[in-house]
Design an enzyme around this catalytic site. Structure first.
Site, mmCIF file in Angstrom:
data_model
loop_
_atom_site.group_PDB
_atom_site.id
_atom_site.type_symbol
_atom_site.label_atom_id
_atom_site.label_comp_id
_atom_site.label_asym_id
_atom_site.label_seq_id
_atom_site.Cartn_x
_atom_site.Cartn_y
_atom_site.Cartn_z
ATOM 1 C CB SER A 85 29.071 43.303 55.709
ATOM 2 O OG SER A 85 28.434 43.404 54.448
ATOM 3 C CB ALA A 104 28.207 39.548 55.480
ATOM 4 C CE LYS A 105 31.153 44.250 47.931
ATOM 5 N NZ LYS A 105 31.091 43.555 46.898
ATOM 6 C CB ILE A 106 32.710 38.152 54.663
ATOM 7 C CG1 ILE A 106 31.630 38.719 55.810
ATOM 8 C CG2 ILE A 106 34.021 37.766 55.384
ATOM 9 C CD1 ILE A 106 31.181 37.449 56.731
ATOM 10 C CE1 TYR A 162 33.455 39.515 45.970
ATOM 11 C CE2 TYR A 162 33.177 39.646 48.242
ATOM 12 C CZ TYR A 162 32.442 39.968 47.105
ATOM 13 O OH TYR A 162 31.404 40.702 47.057
#
Ligand code: PPE
Length: 305
Positions: free
Chosen positions: A64, A158-160, A164
């Protein structure tokens, strides 16, 4: 509310929970450019604590960060150890681990060059994400009016942090409407994922999950796909539409927080019998056993404390 524990790991040190503070000019707070992970630790029947797929989660954190062009000032091995240390020092036998990489204060504007890259690891107790009842009886879902990110608008692999915002909007809308969770479609209208879970559908013995287009490459997703294949059941990654869910035999969600949660209703339509079906129950049971270190076959998924 998160139940406070003693320590938080921050920038290489374990500091007191109340001291883990940041300046208001923290860049990530303004623009959302940061990356994070969510990991679970389970207490095994033999009393030991085991973290589920810890190296895989830390490697996804680095992936990420690479996508987001953020250079993490630690090695993966250091963060793996730090996750374990944080659980140990807090005496948590079971819990959730949240590594967070963020851009600290310094310059403002969308091109921060020399701001420090900071890393925190927070641990806390976290029960069933969608509630204990949802794990047993299934959850109620509504298709969102918000689409999942277009793959050229956000980097969906990517866990950006900023990704969210989309999840928060969708979840809020679903809960306000009296549902438990939002189902999100991609910008072409195909089923993508929920606000914090991947989705699987079961029909006539065939199990499908959407391919890795706009969806997060869930670690629970790939674990469940392995479990399904090991059981000799058929699993395919394929696009499908929401009406295919309505007529499915079973639907379930996967995620670190959500684990394996059956879906019993979508858009006010009962799924199958309206109760968790046999395939979902079997996969859920095997997943929980694997996560608790009870299955020899999946021992390499567990990092014991
Ligand atoms: N999709 C999204 C959008 C997502 O956030 C998650 C995890 C998944 C799929 C499943 O991925 P994995 O955990 O690797 O199986 N969501 C995390 C955050 C939940 C939260 O509300 O915070 C999680 O489950 O930890």
């Amino acid at each position: 509310m998160v139940e406070k524990v003693n320590k938080i790991w921050m920038d290489g040190e374990l500091i007191h929970w109340d001291e883990a503070k940041v300046h208001i000019l923290t860049h990530t707070l303004h623009y959302g450019m940061g990356v994070f992970e969510g990991i679970r630790c389970y207490q095994c029947p033999d009393g030991r604590s085991g973290v589920f797929r810890l190296p895989e989660h830390i490697h996804r954190l680095f992936d990420s960060a690479h996508i987001a062009e953020i250079e993490i000032p630690f090695a993966p091995e250091e963060l793996i150890e730090a996750c374990k240390d944080t659980l140990r020092v807090n005496g948590l036998k079971e819990g959730y681990i949240r590594p967070l990489v963020f851009i600290g204060d310094g310059a403002m504007g969308v091109h921060p060059q020399d701001n420090p890259i900071r890393v925190a690891i927070i641990t806390w107790k976290w029960g069933a994400y969608l509630g204990e009842e949802a794990l047993q009886q299934g959850t109620r879902v509504k298709t969102s009016s918000y689409s999942r990110h277009h793959v050229n608008v956000m980097m969906t692999k990517a866990k950006i942090c900023g990704n969210y915002v989309n999840s928060v909007l969708a979840k809020r809308e679903a809960v306000r409407g009296g549902y438990d969770e939002a189902l999100m479609l991609d910008t072409d209208g195909y089923v993508s994922e929920a606000t914090g879970e991947n989705i699987f559908v079961v029909k006539n013995g065939l199990i499908k999950t959407p391919p890795l287009t706009s969806v997060l490459a869930g670690i629970t997703r790939v674990s469940v796909m392995t479990i399904i294949a090991d059981k000799g059941m058929k699993i395919v990654e394929q696009r499908f539409t929401r009406d295919e869910l309505y007529t499915a035999d079973e639907v379930f969600f996967t995620g670190t927080a959500a684990e394996v949660t059956p879906v019993r209703e979508i858009d006010d339509r009962k799924i199958g019998s309206g109760k968790p079906g046999p395939v979902t129950k079997e996969i859920q049971s095997t997943f929980f056993k694997a996560a608790h270190g009870e299955l020899d076959q999946y021992q390499d998924w567990i990092s014991y404390l």
